[in-house]
Design a protein around this motif. Sequence first.
Motif, PDB file in Angstrom:
ATOM      1  N   MET A   1     -38.072 -45.807  31.001  1.00  0.00           N
ATOM      2  CA  MET A   1     -37.516 -46.431  32.188  1.00  0.00           C
ATOM      3  C   MET A   1     -37.066 -45.342  33.167  1.00  0.00           C
ATOM      4  N   SER A   2     -37.341 -45.507  34.435  1.00  0.00           N
ATOM      5  CA  SER A   2     -36.983 -44.496  35.433  1.00  0.00           C
ATOM      6  C   SER A   2     -35.523 -44.636  35.844  1.00  0.00           C
ATOM      7  N   GLU A   3     -34.981 -43.511  36.300  1.00  0.00           N
ATOM      8  CA  GLU A   3     -33.602 -43.474  36.752  1.00  0.00           C
ATOM      9  C   GLU A   3     -33.444 -44.245  38.054  1.00  0.00           C
ATOM     10  N   PRO A   4     -32.380 -45.020  38.211  1.00  0.00           N
ATOM     11  CA  PRO A   4     -32.186 -45.728  39.484  1.00  0.00           C
ATOM     12  C   PRO A   4     -31.834 -44.746  40.596  1.00  0.00           C
ATOM     13  N   THR A   5     -32.277 -45.054  41.810  1.00  0.00           N
ATOM     14  CA  THR A   5     -31.942 -44.181  42.932  1.00  0.00           C
ATOM     15  C   THR A   5     -30.581 -44.572  43.487  1.00  0.00           C
ATOM     16  N   GLN A   6     -29.924 -43.590  44.051  1.00  0.00           N
ATOM     17  CA  GLN A   6     -28.593 -43.799  44.603  1.00  0.00           C
ATOM     18  C   GLN A   6     -28.615 -43.558  46.105  1.00  0.00           C
ATOM     19  N   SER A   7     -27.639 -44.120  46.768  1.00  0.00           N
ATOM     20  CA  SER A   7     -27.451 -43.885  48.193  1.00  0.00           C
ATOM     21  C   SER A   7     -26.352 -42.832  48.329  1.00  0.00           C
ATOM     22  N   HIS A   8     -26.651 -41.760  49.049  1.00  0.00           N
ATOM     23  CA  HIS A   8     -25.660 -40.698  49.227  1.00  0.00           C
ATOM     24  C   HIS A   8     -24.695 -41.100  50.340  1.00  0.00           C
ATOM     25  N   PRO A   9     -23.382 -40.907  50.142  1.00  0.00           N
ATOM     26  CA  PRO A   9     -22.408 -41.328  51.165  1.00  0.00           C
ATOM     27  C   PRO A   9     -22.546 -40.584  52.491  1.00  0.00           C
ATOM     28  N   LEU A  10     -23.177 -39.407  52.505  1.00  0.00           N
ATOM     29  CA  LEU A  10     -23.338 -38.639  53.743  1.00  0.00           C
ATOM     30  C   LEU A  10     -24.753 -38.740  54.313  1.00  0.00           C
ATOM     31  N   HIS A  11     -25.538 -39.673  53.812  1.00  0.00           N
ATOM     32  CA  HIS A  11     -26.943 -39.776  54.218  1.00  0.00           C
ATOM     33  C   HIS A  11     -27.103 -39.905  55.734  1.00  0.00           C
ATOM     34  N   ALA A  12     -26.359 -40.796  56.365  1.00  0.00           N
ATOM     35  CA  ALA A  12     -26.525 -41.030  57.814  1.00  0.00           C
ATOM     36  C   ALA A  12     -26.182 -39.776  58.624  1.00  0.00           C
ATOM     37  N   ILE A  13     -25.113 -39.114  58.264  1.00  0.00           N
ATOM     38  CA  ILE A  13     -24.712 -37.889  58.963  1.00  0.00           C
ATOM     39  C   ILE A  13     -25.750 -36.798  58.731  1.00  0.00           C
ATOM     40  N   ASP A  14     -26.169 -36.657  57.486  1.00  0.00           N
ATOM     41  CA  ASP A  14     -27.149 -35.628  57.152  1.00  0.00           C
ATOM     42  C   ASP A  14     -28.505 -35.916  57.776  1.00  0.00           C
ATOM     43  N   ARG A  15     -28.845 -37.192  57.932  1.00  0.00           N
ATOM     44  CA  ARG A  15     -30.107 -37.551  58.588  1.00  0.00           C
ATOM     45  C   ARG A  15     -30.116 -37.004  60.017  1.00  0.00           C
ATOM     46  N   ASP A  16     -28.977 -37.121  60.706  1.00  0.00           N
ATOM     47  CA  ASP A  16     -28.871 -36.577  62.064  1.00  0.00           C
ATOM     48  C   ASP A  16     -29.059 -35.056  62.064  1.00  0.00           C
ATOM     49  N   HIS A  17     -28.444 -34.381  61.091  1.00  0.00           N
ATOM     50  CA  HIS A  17     -28.590 -32.924  61.000  1.00  0.00           C
ATOM     51  C   HIS A  17     -30.042 -32.529  60.735  1.00  0.00           C
ATOM     52  N   GLY A  44     -31.423 -32.223  42.984  1.00  0.00           N
ATOM     53  CA  GLY A  44     -31.226 -33.033  41.790  1.00  0.00           C
ATOM     54  C   GLY A  44     -30.592 -34.384  42.041  1.00  0.00           C
ATOM     55  N   PHE A  45     -30.307 -34.721  43.305  1.00  0.00           N
ATOM     56  CA  PHE A  45     -29.701 -36.014  43.608  1.00  0.00           C
ATOM     57  C   PHE A  45     -30.745 -37.111  43.428  1.00  0.00           C
ATOM     58  N   PRO A  46     -30.423 -38.151  42.680  1.00  0.00           N
ATOM     59  CA  PRO A  46     -31.392 -39.227  42.422  1.00  0.00           C
ATOM     60  C   PRO A  46     -31.454 -40.247  43.560  1.00  0.00           C
ATOM     61  N   GLY A  47     -31.959 -39.817  44.680  1.00  0.00           N
ATOM     62  CA  GLY A  47     -32.068 -40.687  45.850  1.00  0.00           C
ATOM     63  C   GLY A  47     -32.274 -39.832  47.079  1.00  0.00           C
ATOM     64  N   ALA A  48     -32.176 -40.436  48.235  1.00  0.00           N
ATOM     65  CA  ALA A  48     -32.342 -39.741  49.513  1.00  0.00           C
ATOM     66  C   ALA A  48     -33.660 -38.977  49.559  1.00  0.00           C
ATOM     67  N   GLU A  49     -34.703 -39.621  49.059  1.00  0.00           N
ATOM     68  CA  GLU A  49     -36.015 -38.970  49.007  1.00  0.00           C
ATOM     69  C   GLU A  49     -36.503 -38.559  50.384  1.00  0.00           C
ATOM     70  N   ASP A  50     -36.179 -39.355  51.413  1.00  0.00           N
ATOM     71  CA  ASP A  50     -36.605 -39.015  52.774  1.00  0.00           C
ATOM     72  C   ASP A  50     -35.998 -37.688  53.220  1.00  0.00           C
ATOM     73  N   LEU A  51     -34.714 -37.489  52.935  1.00  0.00           N
ATOM     74  CA  LEU A  51     -34.059 -36.237  53.305  1.00  0.00           C
ATOM     75  C   LEU A  51     -34.611 -35.072  52.491  1.00  0.00           C
TER      76      LEU A  51
END
Length: 103
Positions: A1-17, A44-51
């Motif tokens: 079974m694959s690891e679930p992805t997480q949403s990073h709390p700074l994703h929106a701010i970091d997306r702008d950067h 190693g963060f399990p999410g934020a693949e776009d970033l």
Amino acid sequence: MSEPTQSHPLHAIDRDHVDRLLARETPRDGDLTDLARLLIRYDGFPGAEDLQRDLDRLLTLWSLTRDDLNSRVRSLWASGFRPGQAVDDAVGSGFDTTENDAG
């Protein structure tokens, strides 16, 4: 079974950067330090693949390896670089207070 992805709390701010960094053809010192810190944050963060994808893309666009980037950033810090410093920032108003005695 694959690891679930997480949403990073700074994703929106970091997306702008990351978007700002992607718009740069040639990185400035602060851009290099931003890229390095973001790579560390999402390593190693399990999410934020776009970033993570765009961070790797920046390395390619700027012709850097992670080792190259880390070496350059270490040199910047060792030389006294601090975020927010701009070499061309002038102190004062720029008003010339010298008196000209034309007579």
